[in-house]
Design a protein around this motif. Structure first.
Motif, PDB file in Angstrom:
ATOM      1  N   PRO A  26     -14.226   9.414  58.243  1.00 60.33           N
ATOM      2  CA  PRO A  26     -13.192  10.236  57.921  1.00 60.33           C
ATOM      3  C   PRO A  26     -13.895  11.739  58.047  1.00 60.33           C
ATOM      4  O   PRO A  26     -13.068  12.480  58.378  1.00 60.33           O
ATOM      5  N   VAL A  27     -14.892  12.012  57.500  1.00 61.26           N
ATOM      6  CA  VAL A  27     -15.491  13.335  57.753  1.00 61.26           C
ATOM      7  C   VAL A  27     -15.677  13.885  59.393  1.00 61.26           C
ATOM      8  O   VAL A  27     -15.326  14.924  59.761  1.00 61.26           O
ATOM      9  N   LYS A  28     -16.145  12.764  59.967  1.00 59.08           N
ATOM     10  CA  LYS A  28     -16.095  13.197  61.651  1.00 59.08           C
ATOM     11  C   LYS A  28     -14.817  13.360  62.032  1.00 59.08           C
ATOM     12  O   LYS A  28     -14.625  14.378  62.699  1.00 59.08           O
ATOM     13  N   LEU A  29     -13.765  12.781  61.835  1.00 58.65           N
ATOM     14  CA  LEU A  29     -12.355  12.754  62.205  1.00 58.65           C
ATOM     15  C   LEU A  29     -11.845  14.398  61.648  1.00 58.65           C
ATOM     16  O   LEU A  29     -11.306  15.018  62.302  1.00 58.65           O
ATOM     17  N   ALA A  30     -12.297  14.427  60.327  1.00 59.23           N
ATOM     18  CA  ALA A  30     -11.913  15.890  59.569  1.00 59.23           C
ATOM     19  C   ALA A  30     -12.474  17.191  60.175  1.00 59.23           C
ATOM     20  O   ALA A  30     -11.803  17.979  60.662  1.00 59.23           O
ATOM     21  N   ALA A  31     -13.573  16.814  60.695  1.00 58.99           N
ATOM     22  CA  ALA A  31     -14.509  17.961  61.331  1.00 58.99           C
ATOM     23  C   ALA A  31     -13.927  18.334  62.791  1.00 58.99           C
ATOM     24  O   ALA A  31     -13.392  19.352  63.155  1.00 58.99           O
ATOM     25  N   GLU A  32     -13.444  17.161  63.386  1.00 61.25           N
ATOM     26  CA  GLU A  32     -12.836  17.383  64.972  1.00 61.25           C
ATOM     27  C   GLU A  32     -11.329  18.155  64.597  1.00 61.25           C
ATOM     28  O   GLU A  32     -10.992  19.027  65.277  1.00 61.25           O
ATOM     29  N   GLN A  33     -10.624  17.841  63.669  1.00 60.95           N
ATOM     30  CA  GLN A  33      -9.520  18.398  63.319  1.00 60.95           C
ATOM     31  C   GLN A  33      -9.350  19.904  63.016  1.00 60.95           C
ATOM     32  O   GLN A  33      -8.686  20.602  63.493  1.00 60.95           O
ATOM     33  N   VAL A  34     -10.635  20.100  62.223  1.00 61.13           N
ATOM     34  CA  VAL A  34     -10.857  21.433  62.078  1.00 61.13           C
ATOM     35  C   VAL A  34     -11.077  22.212  63.382  1.00 61.13           C
ATOM     36  O   VAL A  34     -10.303  23.477  63.751  1.00 61.13           O
ATOM     37  N   LYS A  35     -11.844  21.791  64.168  1.00 60.85           N
ATOM     38  CA  LYS A  35     -12.014  22.415  65.565  1.00 60.85           C
ATOM     39  C   LYS A  35     -10.655  22.590  66.421  1.00 60.85           C
ATOM     40  O   LYS A  35     -10.717  23.443  66.880  1.00 60.85           O
ATOM     41  N   VAL A  36     -10.113  21.425  66.316  1.00 60.45           N
ATOM     42  CA  VAL A  36      -8.727  21.490  67.267  1.00 60.45           C
ATOM     43  C   VAL A  36      -7.629  22.500  66.430  1.00 60.45           C
ATOM     44  O   VAL A  36      -7.208  23.478  67.071  1.00 60.45           O
ATOM     45  N   THR A  37      -7.639  22.818  65.297  1.00 57.78           N
ATOM     46  CA  THR A  37      -6.919  23.694  64.648  1.00 57.78           C
ATOM     47  C   THR A  37      -7.448  24.871  64.875  1.00 57.78           C
ATOM     48  O   THR A  37      -6.447  26.065  65.177  1.00 57.78           O
ATOM     49  N   LEU A  38      -8.615  25.288  64.850  1.00 58.40           N
ATOM     50  CA  LEU A  38      -9.101  26.669  65.027  1.00 58.40           C
ATOM     51  C   LEU A  38      -9.365  27.093  66.771  1.00 58.40           C
ATOM     52  O   LEU A  38      -9.783  28.164  66.837  1.00 58.40           O
ATOM     53  N   ALA A  39      -9.067  25.895  67.448  1.00 59.43           N
ATOM     54  CA  ALA A  39      -9.244  26.303  68.933  1.00 59.43           C
ATOM     55  C   ALA A  39      -8.285  27.626  69.157  1.00 59.43           C
ATOM     56  O   ALA A  39      -7.058  27.601  68.679  1.00 59.43           O
ATOM     57  N   PHE A  40      -8.849  28.691  69.997  1.00 59.28           N
ATOM     58  CA  PHE A  40      -8.244  29.886  70.257  1.00 59.28           C
ATOM     59  C   PHE A  40      -7.010  29.808  71.363  1.00 59.28           C
ATOM     60  O   PHE A  40      -6.005  30.608  71.027  1.00 59.28           O
ATOM     61  N   SER A  41      -7.274  29.284  72.083  1.00 60.87           N
ATOM     62  CA  SER A  41      -6.265  29.220  73.144  1.00 60.87           C
ATOM     63  C   SER A  41      -5.863  27.560  73.569  1.00 60.87           C
ATOM     64  O   SER A  41      -6.315  26.865  73.190  1.00 60.87           O
ATOM     65  N   ASP A  42      -5.006  27.562  74.145  1.00 58.89           N
ATOM     66  CA  ASP A  42      -4.326  26.308  74.533  1.00 58.89           C
ATOM     67  C   ASP A  42      -5.235  25.571  75.445  1.00 58.89           C
ATOM     68  O   ASP A  42      -5.295  24.144  75.529  1.00 58.89           O
ATOM     69  N   MET A  43      -6.255  26.333  76.201  1.00 62.72           N
ATOM     70  CA  MET A  43      -7.196  25.720  77.213  1.00 62.72           C
ATOM     71  C   MET A  43      -8.345  25.120  76.268  1.00 62.72           C
ATOM     72  O   MET A  43      -8.482  23.867  76.604  1.00 62.72           O
ATOM     73  N   ASP A  44      -8.697  25.646  75.203  1.00 63.96           N
ATOM     74  CA  ASP A  44      -9.759  25.087  74.339  1.00 63.96           C
ATOM     75  C   ASP A  44      -9.021  23.850  73.563  1.00 63.96           C
ATOM     76  O   ASP A  44      -9.790  23.151  73.356  1.00 63.96           O
ATOM     77  N   LYS A  45      -7.825  24.036  73.293  1.00 58.21           N
ATOM     78  CA  LYS A  45      -7.227  22.739  72.469  1.00 58.21           C
ATOM     79  C   LYS A  45      -7.221  21.505  73.346  1.00 58.21           C
ATOM     80  O   LYS A  45      -7.412  20.572  72.937  1.00 58.21           O
ATOM     81  N   ALA A  46      -6.891  21.884  74.741  1.00 54.08           N
ATOM     82  CA  ALA A  46      -6.849  20.780  75.467  1.00 54.08           C
ATOM     83  C   ALA A  46      -8.262  20.328  75.592  1.00 54.08           C
ATOM     84  O   ALA A  46      -8.189  18.932  75.709  1.00 54.08           O
ATOM     85  N   LYS A  47      -9.358  20.940  76.039  1.00 49.33           N
ATOM     86  CA  LYS A  47     -10.500  20.338  75.940  1.00 49.33           C
ATOM     87  C   LYS A  47     -10.857  19.615  74.792  1.00 49.33           C
ATOM     88  O   LYS A  47     -11.516  18.675  74.934  1.00 49.33           O
ATOM     89  N   MET A  48     -10.653  19.979  73.537  1.00 45.94           N
ATOM     90  CA  MET A  48     -10.769  19.476  72.166  1.00 45.94           C
ATOM     91  C   MET A  48     -10.133  17.989  72.263  1.00 45.94           C
ATOM     92  O   MET A  48     -10.906  17.136  71.911  1.00 45.94           O
ATOM     93  N   HIS A  49      -8.969  18.062  72.510  1.00 43.67           N
ATOM     94  CA  HIS A  49      -8.363  16.527  72.410  1.00 43.67           C
ATOM     95  C   HIS A  49      -8.816  15.696  73.569  1.00 43.67           C
ATOM     96  O   HIS A  49      -8.772  14.467  73.482  1.00 43.67           O
ATOM     97  N   ILE A  50      -9.263  16.351  74.666  1.00 40.68           N
ATOM     98  CA  ILE A  50      -9.874  15.584  75.885  1.00 40.68           C
ATOM     99  C   ILE A  50     -11.314  14.853  75.396  1.00 40.68           C
ATOM    100  O   ILE A  50     -11.381  13.521  75.426  1.00 40.68           O
ATOM    101  N   GLN A  51     -11.899  15.866  74.736  1.00 37.19           N
ATOM    102  CA  GLN A  51     -13.482  15.235  74.206  1.00 37.19           C
ATOM    103  C   GLN A  51     -12.911  14.332  73.031  1.00 37.19           C
ATOM    104  O   GLN A  51     -13.667  13.096  73.092  1.00 37.19           O
ATOM    105  N   CYS A  52     -12.058  14.388  72.232  1.00 42.21           N
ATOM    106  CA  CYS A  52     -11.946  13.548  70.737  1.00 42.21           C
ATOM    107  C   CYS A  52     -11.367  12.180  71.622  1.00 42.21           C
ATOM    108  O   CYS A  52     -11.566  10.901  71.110  1.00 42.21           O
ATOM    109  N   ALA A  53     -10.708  12.076  72.804  1.00 39.52           N
ATOM    110  CA  ALA A  53     -10.023  10.749  73.383  1.00 39.52           C
ATOM    111  C   ALA A  53     -11.480  10.311  73.974  1.00 39.52           C
ATOM    112  O   ALA A  53     -11.651   9.015  73.951  1.00 39.52           O
TER     113      ALA A  53
END
Lengths: 285, 179
Positions: free
Chosen positions: A122-149
């Motif tokens: 769960p810590v791993k998932l929470a850390a990922e979620q923090v990174k997604v939330t703080l993503a500056f742009s839609d491009m960064d958000k997209a990259k984060m979700h792709i990496q998580c998948a």
């Protein structure tokens, strides 16, 4: 020429613009009529010829599209700025504290390689979620979700080797969820222009309307304790649908995002193949 | 609040539909004004595009009380034209050869006869003084009122009427010479 004549001429001109006859005005100013008549005839010809000058419809449409794209970008910027300062500070502070704490005790590092059964997962998932939330742009958000998948797909291979079919189903659902959340970032079409004109449409812009989300097959469709045959079928279907979603995104994505998507397609296909192969070979028995 | 004021204030607030309305209302006028000043379709298109991009960038700082919207927009157009002539190192008042084609033949909406008439008109307007040409373009191309043209140019209404009158007198003479 007196100011009065200029005023009279302008009055007649205004009347002419309103669609009244030149004669009406000449009758109103009989003394100036001879001079006025020739000038009003010239004005009428000028007005008629000027009104024939019209912009080409395709040019008008092209500028319209450019302005709409600019307005949309402005609007997005405004929406971002509308998030209250206190909230942004709070989010940053929370993230900083969380990040500090997690990094400080080495939890994130330790959690990075954990699998769904582990305490630190769960810590791993929470850390990922923090990174997604703080993503500056839609491009960064997209990259984060792709990496998580991609990470979930990699974990799926590992839990398949451990014979945990229920975790395979869960991770498969999470992959679909991440792909669903990738914001649609499309390359703006470059409008064809004639002659020396150049389109000044921004290179990329977030599409005003989001297309239908990527198909999601997962937790709800396949519960725990499925037979291996069903599991294989589910994974084959998910593989096809998730790869299709990624390829669709690749078609529309701006150049910057394309390498990330290409890599994700390759990894995702490989991980799904490995997982199915493990199940087929009975390695999970 | 008038309808125009309402539309403008919505556009200032970032309403895309409101900006589209203003665009529809003024696009033709801006284009004709610039076309009459430059006498060239391709250049007129470039500058018209720039005027609307600049208007969009600056609309957030627009205040109605200082200047109604149309004169504000045409002031941007005027400045663009002035910049254009400065950058090109061109003197605005350049009498052109009478036979020089000024209207691109790529606009299918215009018949050959109409194009010829417009060519002739542009040739004559080109020969006016810059100030007369500016007023004629605003009044006949952009269809602004004398009051609006005066505000766009920062001149008083009497001056605009005088320039308009003298411009038409000059054009009349040119037409008589043609015959």
């Amino acid at each position: 020429m007196t100011r009065k004549t200029e005023d009279i001429f302008n009055n007649c001109l205004e009347q002419m613009f309103e669609g009244r006859n030149i004669e009406d005005c000449l009758n109103a100013y009989p003394k100036q009529a001879p001079e006025l008549e020739s000038l009003l005839q010239t004005s009428l010809a000028l007005a008629q010829r000027s009104s024939a000058i019209q912009p080409a419809p395709e040019f008008k449409e092209q500028v319209h599209l450019q302005l709409q794209a600019m307005l949309y970008a402005k609007q997005k910027e405004k929406e971002r700025a509308r998030i209250p300062v206190w909230y942004r500070r709070w989010a940053l502070a929370t993230a900083a504290v969380l990040g500090f704490l997690l990094i400080g005790i080495g939890t994130v590092g330790a959690a990075a390689s954990t699998l769904p059964d582990a305490t630190l997962y769960p810590v791993k998932l929470a850390a990922e979620q923090v990174k997604v939330t703080l993503a500056f742009s839609d491009m960064d958000k997209a990259k984060m979700h792709i990496q998580c998948a991609e990470r979930r797909a990699d974990e799926m291979v590992q839990v398949a080797r451990q014979g945990k079919s229920d975790k395979i189903t869960m991770l498969n659902g999470q992959i679909a969820n991440h792909l669903d959340k990738i914001p649609v970032i499309e390359e703006m079409p470059v409008v064809e222009q004639s002659g020396a004109k150049k389109a000044q449409v921004p290179a990329t812009a977030v599409a005003p309307t989001l297309p239908a989300p990527a198909p999601s097959v997962g937790v709800e469709a396949f519960g725990e304790g499925k037979e291996d045959g069903e599991l294989e079928e589910m994974l084959s279907q998910s593989r096809a649908e998730n790869l299709k979603a990624l390829r669709n995104a690749l078609d529309k994505a701006p150049e910057k995002l394309k390498p990330v998507l290409r890599q994700a397609i390759e990894n995702m296909e490989d991980d799904y193949n490995k997982t199915i192969s493990i199940i087929e070979s009975g390695a999970n028995q | 609040m008038s309808i125009e004021k309402d539309v403008v204030s919505r556009a200032i607030g970032g309403d895309r539909e409101a900006f589209a309305q203003l665009y529809e209302r003024h696009f033709g006028g801006i284009y004709r004004y610039i076309y009459l000043r430059l006498g060239n379709q391709s250049e007129a298109e470039d500058l018209t595009q720039e005027v609307f991009v600049k208007a969009l960038e600056a609309i957030g700082s627009y205040k109605w009380r200082n200047l109604p919207f149309a004169p504000w927009l045409f002031r941007i157009a005027h400045n663009q034209v002035v910049d254009y002539f400065r950058k090109q190192g061109k003197v605005e008042k350049v009498p052109l050869e009478d036979d020089m084609p000024l209207v691109s033949k790529s606009n299918p909406a215009l018949t050959a006869e109409r194009e010829l008439e417009i060519d002739k008109l542009i040739n004559h307007v080109e020969k006016l003084s810059p100030a007369q040409r500016e007023v004629i373009s605003l009044r006949f191309g952009a269809e602004l009122s004398v009051a609006e043209a005066a505000k766009a140019l920062g001149k008083n209404e009497g001056t605009v009427k005088a320039l308009q009158y003298n411009g038409i007198v000059a054009l009349r003479k040119m037409l008589l010479t043609d015959k």
